[in-house]
Design a protein around this motif. Structure first.
Motif, PDB file in Angstrom:
ATOM      1  N   TRP A  27       2.541  28.623 -47.507  1.00  0.00           N
ATOM      2  CA  TRP A  27       3.394  27.604 -46.883  1.00  0.00           C
ATOM      3  C   TRP A  27       4.432  27.191 -47.926  1.00  0.00           C
ATOM      4  CZ3 TRP A  27       1.230  29.177 -42.979  1.00  0.00           C
ATOM      5  CH2 TRP A  27       0.276  28.581 -42.164  1.00  0.00           C
ATOM      6  N   ARG A  28       5.664  27.067 -47.503  1.00  0.00           N
ATOM      7  CA  ARG A  28       6.681  26.642 -48.469  1.00  0.00           C
ATOM      8  C   ARG A  28       7.253  25.288 -48.068  1.00  0.00           C
ATOM      9  NH1 ARG A  28       7.145  30.576 -51.987  1.00  0.00           N
ATOM     10  NH2 ARG A  28       7.165  32.774 -51.326  1.00  0.00           N
ATOM     11  N   VAL A  83       4.712  22.234 -40.563  1.00  0.00           N
ATOM     12  CA  VAL A  83       5.573  22.035 -41.728  1.00  0.00           C
ATOM     13  C   VAL A  83       6.093  23.389 -42.215  1.00  0.00           C
ATOM     14  CG1 VAL A  83       5.641  21.260 -44.129  1.00  0.00           C
ATOM     15  CG2 VAL A  83       4.330  19.963 -42.430  1.00  0.00           C
ATOM     16  N   ALA A  84       5.173  24.367 -42.248  1.00  0.00           N
ATOM     17  CA  ALA A  84       5.521  25.679 -42.795  1.00  0.00           C
ATOM     18  C   ALA A  84       6.636  26.346 -42.003  1.00  0.00           C
ATOM     19  CB  ALA A  84       4.282  26.575 -42.814  1.00  0.00           C
ATOM     20  N   THR A  85       6.613  26.205 -40.689  1.00  0.00           N
ATOM     21  CA  THR A  85       7.581  26.936 -39.873  1.00  0.00           C
ATOM     22  C   THR A  85       8.847  26.134 -39.623  1.00  0.00           C
ATOM     23  OG1 THR A  85       7.727  28.422 -37.978  1.00  0.00           O
ATOM     24  CG2 THR A  85       6.885  26.218 -37.541  1.00  0.00           C
ATOM     25  N   CYS A  86       8.778  24.817 -39.731  1.00  0.00           N
ATOM     26  CA  CYS A  86       9.955  23.977 -39.474  1.00  0.00           C
ATOM     27  C   CYS A  86      11.060  24.313 -40.464  1.00  0.00           C
ATOM     28  CB  CYS A  86       9.586  22.501 -39.609  1.00  0.00           C
ATOM     29  SG  CYS A  86      11.014  21.402 -39.458  1.00  0.00           S
TER      30      CYS A  86
END
Lengths: 222, 256
Positions: free
Chosen positions: B107-108, B171-174
């Motif tokens: 996750w970034r 959060v990761a994909t937003c």
């Protein structure tokens, strides 16, 4: 900071400002496109000029105009601040990302579309807003309809206007329904209605806008 | 343990710790069974690495039955990979083809610093919960069932919000690394029930303030979070939180 000012600087508070100014600008578009449509009376601009002169000279409209510019500026300032925060929230980007799998390109490109609209707006204000201001302050007669006919003789201007309203259309396609969601107006009965109206609004309004330069350029209106 | 016939190239993010820079490293895997879960495929990779004397890939996992929310892999550009409504442990290799190259990243987000390789620190979520995601009820005997009448629709909506496992895929994909879907689910599950009412408007203000402080981005309503959520948490929760936050800030007299 007081609780109220905190409300406007929080993540959700800034979004309220985006959503409310966006909805305000949408109401302006309804007015703008309705007055524009008067040129399709095709009476040499007589009907259109009555409306245009009212809009440029009436004192109430000129005060509201300040509110309109304030709305645009607020919309832009919030967008810049939100975008800066959003970029900071992911300092290291993904090596491989597939955003098209879960969202629409125009939903992800609101900043780009907004910038294109702003660039178009600068040209548009120079073409039509500035001459009326000059006329108002020098108390000269100004025929906005003649201005329209003169400006839309050049093909590149027509193309730029069409690109401008296409950007507007995609901006609205996301923005219309998004502003309702931001304000919390999400409802199982009403949200599908809002979405449908939003889609039609984003298609019909830009088409009517685009029809003006096209009609003038092709000589349908003179 | 390798019993299948799939040959794969993995590009895995390797990062020593939160301070050092990471990079994608290529690994070849052969004889992978299509019936393995994605994590079992990683177990095979790690066994190979250990046999060769190399450092195994660190990744989070716990229940391996799709309910704990630990397995946080960003696979080929999507959190938990290409399938809808699954976590990484419930993703199987039959979702890929023989000869595929699979890119796996952590996750970034600034609020989710990398601990090592694919493991990230999601304690920001814990601090958001601690700031208000609870009800202050006295302990004691459990109440009789149905002592508090709750409409069925309301109970269902609260239950759907409570299905959030806090995995962080939203959060990761937003595109903005926003935590709005997570926070709104945690606000909603209590805001919808009578037990959550006394602290309803204090809770939403505290949790949003903590969310902002952790450095998550802002919601732009792209809907990516809802599409990628393994538990199908709805955007309706974000609208509910926005509504409650508005009421709290402009109508409630309680300062938070």
């Amino acid at each position: 900071m007081s609780s109220l000012s905190k409300a406007f600087t929080s993540s959700i508070g800034r979004k309220y400002v985006m959503g409310l100014t966006g909805l305000f600008l949408i109401t302006f578009l309804i007015l703008h496109v309705s007055i524009n449509a008067l040129i399709f009376a095709n009476d040499g601009g007589e009907t259109f000029n009555i409306a245009a002169n009212f809009m440029s000279h009436n004192i109430v409209v000129r005060i509201l105009e300040i509110g309109l510019f304030a709305g645009i500026i607020l919309h832009i300032i919030q967008a810049v601040m939100l975008t800066a925060q959003n970029n900071a929230a992911r300092p290291e980007k993904y090596a491989y990302n597939k955003p098209q799998a879960n969202s629409k390109w125009y939903s992800r490109s609101m900043g780009l579309l907004g910038t294109l609209i702003l660039m178009f707006l600068v040209l548009h204000l120079y073409h039509f807003w500035w001459p009326t201001k000059v006329a108002v302050f020098s108390h000269e007669e100004h025929n906005t309809f003649h201005g329209i006919v003169a400006i839309f003789q050049e093909l590149w201007v027509v193309v730029v206007y069409i690109l401008g309203v296409i950007s507007l259309g995609y901006h609205l396609l996301h923005g219309f329904q998004s502003s309702f969601q931001t304000m919390g107006w999400n409802h199982r009965k009403w949200t599908p209605v809002v979405r449908t109206i939003g889609i039609w609004f984003s298609i019909i309004v830009p088409i009517i806008f685009a029809l003006m330069p096209i009609s003038v350029y092709l000589g349908w209106i003179s | 343990m390798s019993t299948g016939n799939m040959n794969l190239t993995l590009q895995v993010w390797r990062q020593k710790n939160s301070k050092s820079a990471g990079k994608l490293v290529d690994y070849k895997l052969s004889e992978i069974s299509p019936d393995m879960s994605f994590l079992e495929m990683f177990d095979v990779l790690n066994e190979q690495l250990i046999t060769k004397g190399e450092e195994p890939v660190v990744f989070d996992h716990d229940c391996r039955e799709g309910i704990c929310g630990m397995c946080s892999m960003f696979i080929n550009g999507q959190p938990h990979g290409p399938k809808d409504l699954v976590t990484t442990c419930q993703l199987h290799m039959r979702s890929f083809k023989d000869g595929d190259t699979i890119v796996v990243e952590p996750w970034r987000a600034k609020a989710f610093p990398v601990i090592k390789d694919l493991a990230v620190d999601r304690s920001a979520f814990d601090r958001i919960i601690a700031s208000g995601g609870f009800v202050s009820v006295n302990t004691g005997n459990a109440q009789d069932a149905n002592a508090l009448p709750i409409p069925k629709l309301q109970a269902d909506a609260a239950f759907e919000a409570a299905a959030c496992i806090g995995c962080g895929a939203c959060v990761a994909t937003c595109k903005n690394a926003s935590a709005m879907l997570f926070v709104s689910a945690k606000v909603s599950q209590l805001a919808l029930l009578p037990q959550g009412q006394p602290e309803r408007y204090r809770r939403v203000q505290s949790m949003v303030a903590q969310m902002d402080e952790e450095g998550f981005g802002n919601c732009t309503n792209t809907g990516a979070c809802e599409a990628e959520c393994p538990k199908g948490i709805s955007l309706e929760n974000i609208a509910r939180m926005n509504r409650d936050y508005f009421t709290a800030k402009f109508a409630s007299e309680e300062e938070v």
